[in-house]
Enzyme design. Structure first.
Site, mmCIF file in Angstrom:
data_model
loop_
_atom_site.group_PDB
_atom_site.id
_atom_site.type_symbol
_atom_site.label_atom_id
_atom_site.label_comp_id
_atom_site.label_asym_id
_atom_site.label_seq_id
_atom_site.Cartn_x
_atom_site.Cartn_y
_atom_site.Cartn_z
ATOM 1 N N SER A 128 43.827 66.291 -33.188
ATOM 2 C CA SER A 128 44.190 65.354 -33.820
ATOM 3 C C SER A 128 44.572 65.754 -35.302
ATOM 4 O O SER A 128 43.892 66.739 -35.841
ATOM 5 C CB SER A 128 42.888 64.487 -33.900
ATOM 6 N N TYR A 141 34.047 63.015 -35.723
ATOM 7 C CA TYR A 141 35.249 63.170 -35.109
ATOM 8 C C TYR A 141 36.340 64.272 -35.629
ATOM 9 O O TYR A 141 36.653 64.994 -34.817
ATOM 10 C CB TYR A 141 36.113 61.859 -34.904
#
Length: 267
Positions: A128, A141
């Site tokens: 990501s 995250y």
């Protein structure tokens, strides 16, 4: 040339879009989910829990019985989380790392002996853009996805002598069901973080709901599959998020932090 492709987390979102797109292009695609698929899909399906070694090996055994090879593994299954680092329960942190990092490693360890025997293969790890920066209230995250990038770099070096390549794809915001699946460590009403976590949760949900279709990421994954020499990392986010990576690289870190805080209305 048609390839045998295994995709984790293919019931929705990026995994589903990628499985359908690659199937349309003529590849033999096996999409996995922890639970049976409840609707008709264009690709083959397997039940697979990336947090369970027995489940992984059973699914891979089924695939190999049908195809006798595995050309591409796409580690897409992942879990989002939002909350203040000071207050996120350890159990939530463990759940995220167990899925985003350890689950990915379990899949690689199961697939690599097959690819090594073949003398070729490609592993694509879905990381990501969030892994390139410490996003407020999404630090766990971000950290898990940063780990995916580093592991990918190491894998590519270690596996090259066996004819196996590894690369990562870094999406930005994508319109998926991650809002519903995301873990949220919502503070108590007495917490000094309560208002900011609530506001950030609303911002993130809005960003995802307005984000681009996951087919964009699927096409970049296909580009990596077709390359004779894949890049180590493919950036798959919208322009402004890609531009933020450029800013982080060249701006003083304190100034970049100032811009990041301003973007989310944090003083």
């Amino acid at each position: 040339m048609s390839k045998v492709i295994l995709i984790t987390g293919a019931s929705t979102g990026i995994g589903r879009a990628t499985a359908e797109y690659l199937t349309l292009l003529g590849h033999r695609v096996y999409g996995t989910s922890r639970h049976p698929f409840t609707d008709a899909v264009s690709f083959q399906t397997l039940i697979l829990d990336i947090n369970d070694d027995a489940s992984i090996h059973a699914a891979l055994h089924q695939l190999l019985q049908r195809e006798n090879r595995l050309d591409v593994l796409i580690n897409n299954a992942g879990l989002g989380i939002l909350g203040a680092l000071e207050e996120i329960p350890d159990e939530m942190i463990e759940q995220v790392f167990n899925t985003n990092v350890y689950g990915l490693l379990r899949m690689c360890r199961a697939a690599l002996p097959v690819m090594r025997h073949q003398g070729n293969g490609l592993i694509i790890n879905v990381a990501s853009i969030a892994g390139r920066m410490g996003l407020p209230f999404r630090g766990i995250y971000s950290a898990s996805k940063a780990a995916v990038e580093i592991l990918t770099e190491t894998l590519n070096i270690e596996l090259k002598p066996f004819g196996i390549r590894a690369c990562s794809v870094l999406p930005g915001d994508v319109r998926t069901n991650i809002n519903a699946a995301r873990l949220v460590a919502m503070p108590s009403t007495a917490s000094p973080y309560r208002a900011r976590v609530e506001a950030m949760n609303a911002i993130v949900n809005d960003e995802v709901s307005r984000a681009e279709d996951p087919i964009h990421v699927a096409k970049i994954i296909e580009k990596a599959i077709n390359s004779s020499s894949p890049q180590i990392h493919y950036i798959a986010g919208p322009f402004l998020q890609r531009f933020s990576l450029w800013l982080k690289r060249f701006l003083p870190s304190r100034f970049f932090e100032y811009l990041l805080r301003g973007n989310y209305g944090l003083k």
